[in-house]
Structure formats: structure tokens, C-alpha cells
Design an enzyme around this catalytic site. Structure first.
Site, PDB file in Angstrom:
ATOM      1  CE  LYS A 190      -7.554   0.145   0.865  1.00  0.00           C
ATOM      2  NZ  LYS A 190      -7.573   1.374   1.666  1.00  0.00           N
ATOM      3  CB  SER A 244      -0.963   0.010   1.187  1.00  0.00           C
ATOM      4  OG  SER A 244      -0.260  -0.177   2.389  1.00  0.00           O
ATOM      5  CG  HIS A 275      -3.922  -0.815  -2.164  1.00  0.00           C
ATOM      6  ND1 HIS A 275      -4.397   0.468  -2.118  1.00  0.00           N
ATOM      7  CD2 HIS A 275      -3.651  -1.170  -0.883  1.00  0.00           C
ATOM      8  CE1 HIS A 275      -4.383   0.893  -0.862  1.00  0.00           C
ATOM      9  NE2 HIS A 275      -3.936  -0.086  -0.094  1.00  0.00           N
TER      10      HIS A 275
HETATM   11  C1  LIG Z   1      -3.549  -3.320   2.296  1.00  0.00           C
HETATM   12  C2  LIG Z   1      -4.705  -2.852   3.134  1.00  0.00           C
HETATM   13  N1  LIG Z   1      -5.385  -3.749   3.856  1.00  0.00           N
HETATM   14  C3  LIG Z   1      -6.412  -3.377   4.632  1.00  0.00           C
HETATM   15  C4  LIG Z   1      -6.814  -2.078   4.710  1.00  0.00           C
HETATM   16  C5  LIG Z   1      -7.956  -1.712   5.605  1.00  0.00           C
HETATM   17  O1  LIG Z   1      -9.135  -1.634   4.868  1.00  0.00           O
HETATM   18  P1  LIG Z   1     -10.353  -0.733   5.358  1.00  0.00           P
HETATM   19  O2  LIG Z   1     -10.022   0.677   5.026  1.00  0.00           O
HETATM   20  O3  LIG Z   1     -11.534  -1.264   4.638  1.00  0.00           O
HETATM   21  O4  LIG Z   1     -10.441  -0.944   6.844  1.00  0.00           O
HETATM   22  C6  LIG Z   1      -6.132  -1.097   3.956  1.00  0.00           C
HETATM   23  C7  LIG Z   1      -6.474   0.350   3.960  1.00  0.00           C
HETATM   24  O5  LIG Z   1      -7.328   0.920   4.414  1.00  0.00           O
HETATM   25  C8  LIG Z   1      -5.051  -1.495   3.152  1.00  0.00           C
HETATM   26  O6  LIG Z   1      -4.360  -0.593   2.445  1.00  0.00           O
END
Ligand SMILES: Cc1ncc(COP(=O)(O)O)c(C=O)c1O
Length: 391
Positions: A239, A179, A207
Site C-alpha cells: 500500500k 480499510s 493502511h
Molecule cells: C487491513 C488489511 N490487512 C491485510 C490486507 C492484505 O494485504 P495484502 O494485499 O498484502 O495481502 C489488506 C488489503 O489488501 C488490508 O486492507
């Protein structure tokens, strides 16, 4: 004992002195390239709305239609009476789209990761995580009963050596697209190791989902991996899908097991049914409107070519996440502020989100950016004084 208020003040001061203090910005716009933020019109390059779906009229319409029918709140957890037909259909459609037997919705990606890992990793076992995995995966490892080992980023040799020493290996866990760096995991090597050591492979494709692969099913599709090779697939819907929530997709027993034992599934209110309805529309658009992925690729190409021509310190990423490494938190903040003065919003990413001295500008691109907007960003980046010093 209650935390000493002086310690709290000291911490806040220290964060400011070290250029690590964070504040939410106030948006008065829908999610789109040009937004009205903190009272100013800004051209933004920091959202994860990679396909430009968050403000799509068809998603809004699906949301409104479902809200008229089912109201706003789901009212209860899935296992009480909060599991609406829209949730059920979205789960079925995600399973079909990702080529898995079943899928299970969670209210956020953070909760999907916490609940799944804590439910599967037992005391006395070890879980293996890439050092650059998202905070929610790392926190899940910390909160689980298992021991956690973090292998150097994408270093499969190191992981293999460590696995060979470990008796009770439980899970290998990786981000699909990292990320903060934008590069991808090499999944087939991890799948082979997982098979050799009889442990789960879990991929967080937050992502990659929607943007990678011919149909948008994500990194597993792009790298041609089967559900056998990646038995636990997680992705968020907040996303590229432009809505909210997340899912775990896998075989029937895995999903049944999570329904019984993932605490972040059992003990929380289900997402609003209208969000699930919007998610269903989003899945449809992801599959039908492949031009969005093509446009995004075109935008990534334009940005990288322009940035390379100006000698900007790009990182090796072919995805929508295009960080520019600047090093110190101070420099990253300076760059971000200078861009802001020119009406462009790119966030400075600083520790603890990234390692010390690896602060960066995290440029993210969307299919909805125009060529002219990307040109404006490139021009602004090229003229930054601080950026010329880090080149
Ligand atoms: C790789 C990754 N996993 C999990 C999450 C968490 O997801 P959420 O925003 O739906 O809690 C994110 C970012 O928010 C992320 O970038």
C-alpha cells in the site's frame, strides 16, 4: 461430490441481479493518478498507493539493480535457500524503523495474518476481533483452532465485558486504520485490556504504515504506543510502501516462534529479492520524504472541506480513505458509473466487503493527486444525480 454446475450458474446470475457481480479492470499504466484503464484515460481515486511510491523511479531502479544481480525468482522458501541478503536487510530495517527487536517478511498481508493467528491461537482459547476487521483477519480466525468473538466496531466496553467472562483469552486483533471506513482503532484502550487479561494485542496497520506518525511508522507511532503495548505489529508493503509483501514485527521469541510454526511462512516461496530491494528503498523514502505525508494531509483536508461544503455524506475519517456512504449496492454502482462517464474512477464497495445496505464509494487519496484533480473529483461528485438523493 462435485458442485452442481447449475448452482454455479445460479450464483453468477444472482450476483448480477443483486448488483454484486465483480470484474477486474484492465490497466495498461503504472500506478498513478491518471491511468489508462479498459482502453480509457481515467483520473483514479481508488488506489492504496497513498504516498505515490509505487511508480517512483528510485524504487524501479532498486528493483532493476537487484534483479540484475539476483535474477527474478527467489527459487525457494526462506527456510530452504530462498532467503536472500535483501530479505534479511529489509527485515532488519523494518525492525529498526518500527522500534521492534525483529521483523519477519511474508509474501502477502493475507498470508501474514493467516499464518500468525493460526500459529498463536490454540484450541480451547478465544480470539477477539473488531467486527470491521479486514477479511484476512476474519478468515485467519475462522481457520485457526480457536473460537472467535467479533465485538462491535471500536466498542471497548462490549469487549471488556466479554473478556471478563472468558477464561482462556488468547488474542485481541484489530485493524489500525479500518480499510473500508478510514477511521482508526483506539489502541491504548485495547492495550490496557490485553494487559489486564494477559492476551496478545495484534494490530494490522496495513493502511497506517508509511502514512501515520511523524516518521511514517504508522498508527502505533501516531498514538504513541510501545512495543510492549502492541507486541504483534503487522503491516503490508503493497500500500503506502508501494511494493508488495508484508511483515510481522515483534520481539525475538515471537519471530523465532513464527519462523518455526507459521505455515504461510514455512511452506511458500519467498518474495523475489528485487521486491525486497525495492522495499528497502521505499523505507528510506518514507523516512526521508516527510513532505509526502504532509501533502497527503493537505489533500485529505481539501477533499473533506469541499465534500462538506457540497453536503456529501462523508464518514468520520481523517485518513486517506474517505468513503461516501450511499446505502444500496445499486446506488453505489450508479454513482461509480456516472463518475466513470466523466473520466473518474472511484470504486463502489458492496457486500460482502461491507455490511448489507452500507454500500459506499471508497475514495482514496494519494500525495500524488494535485489540488486540481481533487477539485475535479469534488465537482463531479457534487453534480451526481443519485448523490443528491442520498444527501
Ligand atoms: C487491513 C488489511 N490487512 C491485510 C490486507 C492484505 O494485504 P495484502 O494485499 O498484502 O495481502 C489488506 C488489503 O489488501 C488490508 O486492507
Amino acid at each position: 461430490m462435485k458442485k452442481d454446475p447449475h448452482l454455479i450458474q445460479q450464483f453468477l446470475l444472482q450476483q448480477q441481479e443483486q448488483h454484486l457481480y465483480r470484474r477486474p479492470r484492465l490497466s495498461e499504466s503504472a500506478q498513478q493518478p491518471v491511468m489508462y484503464i479498459n482502453g480509457k484515460q481515467l483520473l483514479t481515486f481508488c488506489s492504496n498507493d497513498y504516498l505515490g511510491l509505487a511508480n517512483h523511479p528510485k524504487l524501479t531502479e532498486a528493483f532493476q539493480t537487484a534483479a540484475k544481480k539476483y535474477g527474478v525468482g527467489s527459487g525457494a522458501a526462506h527456510l530452504v535457500n530462498g532467503h536472500n541478503i535483501e530479505h534479511q536487510l529489509l527485515e532488519e530495517e523494518i525492525a529498526t524503523f518500527t522500534g521492534r527487536k525483529r521483523a519477519l517478511l511474508f509474501s502477502t498481508g493475507y498470508m501474514a495474518n493467516l499464518g500468525t493467528i493460526a500459529a498463536l491461537a490454540e484450541k480451547g482459547e478465544t480470539i477477539f476481533q473488531d467486527k470491521l476487521n479486514h477479511a484476512s483477519l476474519i478468515d485467519a480466525g475462522r481457520l485457526s483452532d480457536a473460537t472467535m468473538w467479533r465485538y462491535p466496531h471500536n466498542d471497548h466496553d462490549n469487549l471488556a465485558k466479554r473478556l471478563a467472562r472468558q477464561e482462556a483469552s488468547s488474542m485481541i486483533i484489530t485493524d489500525g486504520v479500518f480499510s473500508m471506513d478510514g477511521d482508526c482503532a483506539e489502541l491504548s484502550g485495547l492495550a490496557t485490556l490485553a494487559k489486564q487479561h494477559q492476551c496478545w494485542l495484534m494490530v494490522d496497520d496495513a493502511h497506517g504504515f508509511g502514512v501515520l506518525g511523524a516518521s511514517g511508522a504508522g498508527l502505533t507511532e501516531a498514538q504513541d504506543l510501545t512495543s510492549d503495548q502492541v507486541p504483534i505489529l503487522m503491516a503490508t508493503l503493497g500500500k503506502a510502501a508501494g511494493t508488495a509483501g508484508a511483515f510481522i514485527a515483534g520481539d525475538n521469541d515471537l519471530i523465532e516462534y513464527l519462523i518455526q510454526s507459521a505455515r504461510t511462512y514455512v511452506f511458500t516461496t519467498a518474495m523475489p529479492p528485487a521486491i525486497a530491494a525495492a522495499g528497502r528503498m521505499s523505507l528510506k523514502l518514507i523516512q526521508e520524504e516527510s513532505w509526502r505525508r504532509e501533502q497527503l494531509q493537505q489533500n485529505i483536508k481539501q477533499f473533506r472541506q469541499g465534500a462538506e461544503a457540497s453536503g456529501l455524506p462523508l464518514m468520520p475519517s481523517n485518513t486517506a480513505i474517505q468513503p461516501i456512504m450511499v446505502g444500496s449496492s445499486r446506488t453505489a454502482l450508479d454513482c461509480s458509473e456516472q463518475l466513470l462517464a466523466r473520466g473518474i474512477l472511484v470504486t463502489a464497495i458492496r457486500p460482502p466487503t461491507v455490511p448489507k445496505n452500507e454500500a459506499r464509494l471508497r475514495v482514496t487519496l494519494s500525495a500524488s493527486h494535485t489540488a486540481l484533480q481533487i477539485e475535479q473529483l469534488l465537482e463531479a461528485l457534487a453534480t451526481l444525480e443519485v448523490m443528491q438523493q442520498v444527501q
